[in-house]
Design a protein around this motif. Sequence first.
Motif, PDB file in Angstrom:
ATOM      1  N   UNK A 145      -0.769 -42.840 -45.070  1.00  0.00           N
ATOM      2  CA  UNK A 145      -2.235 -42.944 -45.121  1.00  0.00           C
ATOM      3  C   UNK A 145      -2.892 -41.806 -44.340  1.00  0.00           C
ATOM      4  N   UNK A 146      -2.314 -41.480 -43.193  1.00  0.00           N
ATOM      5  CA  UNK A 146      -2.879 -40.390 -42.392  1.00  0.00           C
ATOM      6  C   UNK A 146      -2.811 -39.074 -43.169  1.00  0.00           C
ATOM      7  N   UNK A 147      -1.659 -38.787 -43.744  1.00  0.00           N
ATOM      8  CA  UNK A 147      -1.499 -37.509 -44.457  1.00  0.00           C
ATOM      9  C   UNK A 147      -2.376 -37.463 -45.705  1.00  0.00           C
ATOM     10  N   UNK A 148      -2.499 -38.594 -46.421  1.00  0.00           N
ATOM     11  CA  UNK A 148      -3.312 -38.611 -47.628  1.00  0.00           C
ATOM     12  C   UNK A 148      -4.795 -38.377 -47.310  1.00  0.00           C
ATOM     13  N   UNK A 149      -5.226 -38.810 -46.126  1.00  0.00           N
ATOM     14  CA  UNK A 149      -6.631 -38.673 -45.740  1.00  0.00           C
ATOM     15  C   UNK A 149      -6.921 -37.395 -44.971  1.00  0.00           C
ATOM     16  N   UNK A 207       1.303 -42.788 -56.179  1.00  0.00           N
ATOM     17  CA  UNK A 207       0.654 -43.576 -55.140  1.00  0.00           C
ATOM     18  C   UNK A 207      -0.839 -43.255 -55.108  1.00  0.00           C
ATOM     19  N   UNK A 208      -1.664 -44.260 -55.272  1.00  0.00           N
ATOM     20  CA  UNK A 208      -3.091 -44.087 -55.111  1.00  0.00           C
ATOM     21  C   UNK A 208      -3.606 -44.885 -53.936  1.00  0.00           C
ATOM     22  N   UNK A 209      -2.747 -45.773 -53.422  1.00  0.00           N
ATOM     23  CA  UNK A 209      -3.174 -46.753 -52.418  1.00  0.00           C
ATOM     24  C   UNK A 209      -3.295 -46.183 -51.011  1.00  0.00           C
ATOM     25  N   UNK A 210      -2.777 -44.980 -50.764  1.00  0.00           N
ATOM     26  CA  UNK A 210      -2.747 -44.474 -49.401  1.00  0.00           C
ATOM     27  C   UNK A 210      -4.092 -43.955 -48.907  1.00  0.00           C
ATOM     28  N   UNK A 211      -5.071 -43.838 -49.808  1.00  0.00           N
ATOM     29  CA  UNK A 211      -6.403 -43.449 -49.363  1.00  0.00           C
ATOM     30  C   UNK A 211      -7.434 -44.268 -50.121  1.00  0.00           C
ATOM     31  N   UNK A 212      -7.762 -45.423 -49.582  1.00  0.00           N
ATOM     32  CA  UNK A 212      -8.723 -46.299 -50.241  1.00  0.00           C
ATOM     33  C   UNK A 212     -10.157 -45.812 -50.061  1.00  0.00           C
ATOM     34  N   UNK A 213     -10.400 -44.970 -49.046  1.00  0.00           N
ATOM     35  CA  UNK A 213     -11.739 -44.453 -48.791  1.00  0.00           C
ATOM     36  C   UNK A 213     -12.165 -43.474 -49.885  1.00  0.00           C
ATOM     37  N   UNK A 214     -11.327 -42.480 -50.121  1.00  0.00           N
ATOM     38  CA  UNK A 214     -11.556 -41.505 -51.188  1.00  0.00           C
ATOM     39  C   UNK A 214     -10.257 -41.419 -51.972  1.00  0.00           C
ATOM     40  N   UNK A 215     -10.188 -42.023 -53.164  1.00  0.00           N
ATOM     41  CA  UNK A 215      -8.928 -42.025 -53.927  1.00  0.00           C
ATOM     42  C   UNK A 215      -8.318 -40.633 -54.018  1.00  0.00           C
ATOM     43  N   UNK A 216      -7.066 -40.540 -53.618  1.00  0.00           N
ATOM     44  CA  UNK A 216      -6.371 -39.265 -53.564  1.00  0.00           C
ATOM     45  C   UNK A 216      -5.065 -39.373 -54.332  1.00  0.00           C
ATOM     46  N   UNK A 217      -4.849 -38.472 -55.266  1.00  0.00           N
ATOM     47  CA  UNK A 217      -3.598 -38.461 -56.017  1.00  0.00           C
ATOM     48  C   UNK A 217      -2.461 -38.045 -55.091  1.00  0.00           C
ATOM     49  N   UNK A 218      -1.464 -38.887 -54.993  1.00  0.00           N
ATOM     50  CA  UNK A 218      -0.259 -38.571 -54.242  1.00  0.00           C
ATOM     51  C   UNK A 218       0.937 -39.077 -55.033  1.00  0.00           C
ATOM     52  N   UNK A 278       9.403 -39.787 -49.458  1.00  0.00           N
ATOM     53  CA  UNK A 278       8.863 -38.440 -49.651  1.00  0.00           C
ATOM     54  C   UNK A 278       7.502 -38.596 -50.303  1.00  0.00           C
ATOM     55  N   UNK A 279       6.543 -37.819 -49.831  1.00  0.00           N
ATOM     56  CA  UNK A 279       5.186 -37.877 -50.352  1.00  0.00           C
ATOM     57  C   UNK A 279       4.627 -36.465 -50.456  1.00  0.00           C
ATOM     58  N   UNK A 280       3.957 -36.183 -51.592  1.00  0.00           N
ATOM     59  CA  UNK A 280       3.224 -34.927 -51.751  1.00  0.00           C
ATOM     60  C   UNK A 280       1.759 -35.242 -51.990  1.00  0.00           C
ATOM     61  N   UNK A 281       0.891 -34.553 -51.244  1.00  0.00           N
ATOM     62  CA  UNK A 281      -0.552 -34.733 -51.362  1.00  0.00           C
ATOM     63  C   UNK A 281      -1.150 -33.424 -51.889  1.00  0.00           C
ATOM     64  N   UNK A 282      -1.423 -33.323 -53.191  1.00  0.00           N
ATOM     65  CA  UNK A 282      -1.912 -32.057 -53.750  1.00  0.00           C
ATOM     66  C   UNK A 282      -3.209 -31.563 -53.129  1.00  0.00           C
ATOM     67  N   UNK A 283      -4.131 -32.483 -52.787  1.00  0.00           N
ATOM     68  CA  UNK A 283      -5.442 -32.051 -52.332  1.00  0.00           C
ATOM     69  C   UNK A 283      -5.371 -31.258 -51.022  1.00  0.00           C
ATOM     70  N   UNK A 284      -4.368 -31.533 -50.182  1.00  0.00           N
ATOM     71  CA  UNK A 284      -4.200 -30.728 -48.974  1.00  0.00           C
ATOM     72  C   UNK A 284      -2.861 -29.997 -48.947  1.00  0.00           C
ATOM     73  N   UNK A 285      -2.171 -30.004 -50.087  1.00  0.00           N
ATOM     74  CA  UNK A 285      -0.907 -29.288 -50.273  1.00  0.00           C
ATOM     75  C   UNK A 285       0.065 -29.563 -49.129  1.00  0.00           C
ATOM     76  N   UNK A 286       0.256 -30.850 -48.838  1.00  0.00           N
ATOM     77  CA  UNK A 286       1.127 -31.262 -47.738  1.00  0.00           C
ATOM     78  C   UNK A 286       2.315 -32.050 -48.264  1.00  0.00           C
ATOM     79  N   UNK A 287       3.495 -31.683 -47.764  1.00  0.00           N
ATOM     80  CA  UNK A 287       4.746 -32.356 -48.105  1.00  0.00           C
ATOM     81  C   UNK A 287       5.199 -33.146 -46.883  1.00  0.00           C
ATOM     82  N   UNK A 288       5.637 -34.382 -47.099  1.00  0.00           N
ATOM     83  CA  UNK A 288       6.024 -35.260 -45.996  1.00  0.00           C
ATOM     84  C   UNK A 288       7.363 -35.920 -46.312  1.00  0.00           C
ATOM     85  N   UNK A 289       8.250 -35.931 -45.329  1.00  0.00           N
ATOM     86  CA  UNK A 289       9.502 -36.691 -45.435  1.00  0.00           C
ATOM     87  C   UNK A 289       9.589 -37.615 -44.234  1.00  0.00           C
TER      88      UNK A 289
END
Length: 396
Positions: free
Chosen positions: A388-392, A326-337, A351-362
Amino acid sequence: MIIWITLFISFTSCQTDLQDEVAVTIPGSIPVNDTHPMKDSIDALVKNAIQNGIPGMQVMVKNADGWYVANGGFSKIETRTPMSDNMVVWLYSITKTYTATLTMKLKERGLIDLDKPISMYLDERVASQMDKSNRVTVRQLLNQSSGYTEIVKDPAFMLNQLNDPRQVLSTEEMVSYAYNKATVHDPGKWFFYSNTNYGLLTLILEKVSGKPYSTLLEDEILEPYDLKLTYSNIPDEQIVSIGAPNYYFERYNNGQLENITNWHNNIAQSLSGMGGIAGNGTDVIKFYEALFKGQVVSDASLQEMKTWIRGEGSDEDDYGLGLEYYGKFNSQVPTETYGHEGDNIGGTTQFLYVPVNDTYVFIQLNVGKQLWGEYFMRVIDAKQSVCKYVARYRKG
C-alpha cells in the motif's frame, strides 16, 4: 491430527537438520542508495512487522532513485543469524511468471499455439486422465481459467504430505492428484487459481522443448539476463550452500512458531514450474524489469500477459498470463499494480510493480500464512502495509 503430530515429531527429530547449518553469505554487493527517499518509511514498516512477531522480513525496492534494501529480524532464529542482502529464498508462485514467460517465448517460435487444446502437447497418459483436455487450451492454463481443481488442496495430497513430509514428488506425480477429477467450471468461464494449471504447463514446456524445466529456464532466462542468483531443481546440499533461511509455521493457533525448514524445502522441491524457483530479490527485480521493458518477450506477447480476466463474482481484474493484478493497494486513488504473490507452509513472498511511479518491490518473510491463526493476519498485514505504501508513493 494425532497421526500427523506423531509423524511430524519423528521426522524432525531423526532427519539430519538443514536448519542447524549456518547461513553462507553469497559474494557480491548490492548498490544500495542509503539516502533513498523511501528508506525511512520502509525501515519503519519492516521494524513494525518484526515487533509484531514476524521472525524475519526483507523488502527490496528499485526505482529512479536506485536500490534500497531493508532487512529485519532473523533468517535463523536458532543461531540469531540476521536477514542478509545476499540471501537466496524460495520464490514460490512468483515462479509462475517465469513459466508463463517461457511459454510465450516458445509461442513466439511457433512451437506452441496458446489457443490449441492441451491434449495436442501433453503425453497421452497425462491428457487421457485430465478432464476436458481436448477443450482446455494452453491460454486457459496460463490465465487460470481451465477450471481444473487445486492439487495442493486435494485431501489425498494433504494426507500424503502429513503422513510423509520428507517426500519430493515429480511434476507428473503432483499433477496426478487432479487425474479424473471434473473441472469446477467450464473451461474459460472465469479465473480460478490452481497449481494444476502450471504443473501441466511445466510438462508441456518439457515435452515441446525436449529439455527439463530447469535447463529450459537456464537457457532462456537465467543465462541471457545474467541472473546468477536464481536457481531451480535445487538439491538439499545446495539449499544450505546458497544461504537459504529457516522457515517457520504456527501449527496450533497459539502464536508459537515451529521450525519446519526440511518439510518446507521438500514441498518447494516438488513444485518445479508451479513454485520451485529460488532466488535473490535483486534477480527477481531484474527479471521483471527486463520483462516489463519488453526485453524478454515481444510487445505483443507482453500485452497478452497483461490481458486480465476476473474470477466468479469479482469486481476487479484478477489474473493475466502468469501475472496477478492488484487494484486494492491504493483505495484513495486507484493505481494499476501487478506482479505475483507466493506462499508455502513456512514462508511467503510478493513481487509488485507500480507503473505510475516505476517502482519494483520484492518482499519475503520466513513464516507462513497457510492456516488460520495469529500469524495469518500478521503476515498479511506486513506484506500489505508495504504494498500500500509503495502503490501510494509519489516523490516530492
